[in-house]
Design a protein around this motif. Structure first.
Motif, PDB file in Angstrom:
ATOM      1  N   HIS A 173      42.123  35.848  49.894  1.00  0.00           N
ATOM      2  CA  HIS A 173      41.571  36.958  49.137  1.00  0.00           C
ATOM      3  C   HIS A 173      40.167  36.608  48.681  1.00  0.00           C
ATOM      4  CE1 HIS A 173      42.796  40.919  47.606  1.00  0.00           C
ATOM      5  NE2 HIS A 173      41.850  40.730  46.689  1.00  0.00           N
ATOM      6  N   TRP A 220      37.309  37.837  45.803  1.00  0.00           N
ATOM      7  CA  TRP A 220      37.092  38.582  44.559  1.00  0.00           C
ATOM      8  C   TRP A 220      35.593  38.764  44.347  1.00  0.00           C
ATOM      9  CZ3 TRP A 220      41.710  40.029  42.515  1.00  0.00           C
ATOM     10  CH2 TRP A 220      42.829  39.300  42.928  1.00  0.00           C
ATOM     11  N   SER A 256      39.529  48.289  44.869  1.00  0.00           N
ATOM     12  CA  SER A 256      39.679  47.566  46.125  1.00  0.00           C
ATOM     13  C   SER A 256      38.642  48.033  47.131  1.00  0.00           C
ATOM     14  CB  SER A 256      41.085  47.783  46.698  1.00  0.00           C
ATOM     15  OG  SER A 256      42.060  47.221  45.847  1.00  0.00           O
ATOM     16  N   HIS A 316      41.967  42.851  51.421  1.00  0.00           N
ATOM     17  CA  HIS A 316      41.772  41.458  51.039  1.00  0.00           C
ATOM     18  C   HIS A 316      40.507  41.226  50.199  1.00  0.00           C
ATOM     19  CE1 HIS A 316      45.078  40.272  53.615  1.00  0.00           C
ATOM     20  NE2 HIS A 316      44.540  40.950  54.616  1.00  0.00           N
ATOM     21  N   THR A 328      38.639  42.548  46.592  1.00  0.00           N
ATOM     22  CA  THR A 328      38.789  43.339  45.378  1.00  0.00           C
ATOM     23  C   THR A 328      37.602  43.111  44.458  1.00  0.00           C
ATOM     24  OG1 THR A 328      41.198  43.115  45.494  1.00  0.00           O
ATOM     25  CG2 THR A 328      40.275  43.827  43.388  1.00  0.00           C
ATOM     26  N   PHE A 350      47.408  36.518  41.334  1.00  0.00           N
ATOM     27  CA  PHE A 350      47.431  36.958  42.734  1.00  0.00           C
ATOM     28  C   PHE A 350      48.512  36.234  43.538  1.00  0.00           C
ATOM     29  CE2 PHE A 350      46.103  36.262  47.149  1.00  0.00           C
ATOM     30  CZ  PHE A 350      46.051  37.566  47.592  1.00  0.00           C
TER      31      PHE A 350
END
Length: 383
Positions: free
Chosen positions: A349, A351, A361, A365, A367, A380
């Motif tokens: 993921h 961020w 989002s 994958h 965010t 997560f």
């Protein structure tokens, strides 16, 4: 002065105290180490900045041998010869425990680990963070930094005054106590110069030419500022990838308030209109994230390839590959670099942390989250 509870720090230090006979709290001066250590209610306190306590420890075995309970020694780097004695005492007097504090990282760790291997646990205390101060005061924390007296000052002008005095005292007094013999004006000019490289890759030769010193001297000056927790040298991640990767560290001033003092940015208006705002936000969020994740310096990296692909932060958590991009913009979007970093590093993921208020989002994958939502990262799990 307002009291701010440092619950996470207290919990982490208590765990070390439960496991090790000796616990050391390391961090910059004025960050709150002494106040935090005293919250554990030590039975005896020695402050090595107090001449009376220094005299008391001129014959340390006589002073310490008959004591019991939790013994606190503040600014222990002033008497490194205590470490072998402390090893002897905790081995022969199991009712003794020691809580040490120090303002220099590498020298203190090297001296203590040689004598106290297996007996000492280390905790790195950073400045205040948004978990402690509250999200509603995030902008104040960003502007003033995490040193408690700077953050809690009556107004921005008093906060800036405190930070400027901290810089002067650090250069004129604290470094000499640590055995650094570089003239304060020289070190100040060097510190001011590297503040312009905040968030950038280091080029030792370029720094040396700019300051008129050798690469070796540049590295020496940087090591002093790193060991005293003033700067972070973020190392690159360079696993065995078939790419030409950037391998020089990135430089950050650890405390945003000190960075703003060196850059003469006394107010939020000055910061928001400065070309340094993006770099400042990146460094501020980086320190918040590393603190929140409870990561050591050797557990977080950045990633950059000569093709232009970059990732601000990479780390591994519970077997997962995680990444973070820090954006100073209203509405971040997916970029080609993000997608390529996802592929290169096999990220589970990514961020994207921005100064806005809403999480959303971009892909399954990737965010986008505001700084206040760092808890989403620790929560997560792969669906």
């Amino acid at each position: 002065m307002e009291y701010i509870a440092r619950t996470k720090d207290v919990t982490s230090i208590q765990m070390l105290l439960d496991v090790f006979p000796v616990t050391a709290i390391l961090g910059p001066r004025q960050v709150g180490k002494t106040t935090l250590a005293k919250s554990f209610r030590p039975d005896v306190i020695f402050d090595l900045e107090n001449p009376r306590d220094l005299v008391a420890l001129e014959q340390p075995q006589l002073a310490l041998e008959g004591l019991e309970g939790l013994i606190m020694i503040d600014e222990v780097q002033r008497k490194p010869e205590l470490f072998p004695l402390i090893r002897f005492l905790v081995d022969h007097y199991p009712r003794q425990r020691y809580l040490l504090s120090g303002s220099a990282s590498s020298p203190l760790r090297q001296q203590s680990s040689e004598s106290l291997a297996g007996r000492i646990g280390y905790y790195y205390l950073t400045g205040l963070n948004t978990t402690e101060t509250g999200w509603d005061r995030m902008h104040t924390l960003w502007l003033r930094g995490g040193f408690p007296r700077s953050f809690l000052a009556a107004d921005d002008n008093k906060s800036m005054l405190w930070r400027n005095n901290f810089i002067s005292t650090f250069l004129e007094r604290d470094l000499s106590v640590l055995g650094v013999n570089i003239p304060a004006p020289v070190m100040y000019k060097f510190w001011l110069m590297i503040s312009h490289y905040h968030g950038q890759n280091l080029n030792y030769s370029e720094l040396g030419r700019s300051f008129g010193i050798s690469d070796k001297t540049v590295k020496h000056y940087l090591s002093i500022l790193e060991d005293t927790f003033m700067i972070r040298l973020l190392m690159p991640w360079h696993a065995n990838l078939n790419k030409r990767l950037v391998k020089s560290p990135k430089l950050y001033l650890r405390d945003s308030g000190i960075f703003h003092a060196l850059q003469s940015l006394p107010t939020m208006h000055a910061l928001n209109t400065s070309p340094k705002a993006g770099a400042s936000w990146e460094g501020f969020v980086l320190e918040e994230l590393v603190s929140f994740l409870s990561k050591r310096d050797n557990e977080v990296f950045y990633y950059a390839a000569h093709s232009g692909v970059e990732l601000d932060l990479y780390w591994q958590e519970n077997g997962l590959n995680m990444g973070a991009e820090i954006k100073y913009m209203d509405a971040p979007r997916v970029t080609k670099s993000m997608n390529q970093a996802m592929e290169d590093l096999s990220l589970d993921h990514l961020w994207v942390i921005y100064p806005g208020a809403q999480a959303y989002s971009l892909t399954r994958h990737i965010t986008v989250i505001p700084l206040k939502d760092l808890g989403k990262i620790s929560a997560f799990k792969i669906a």
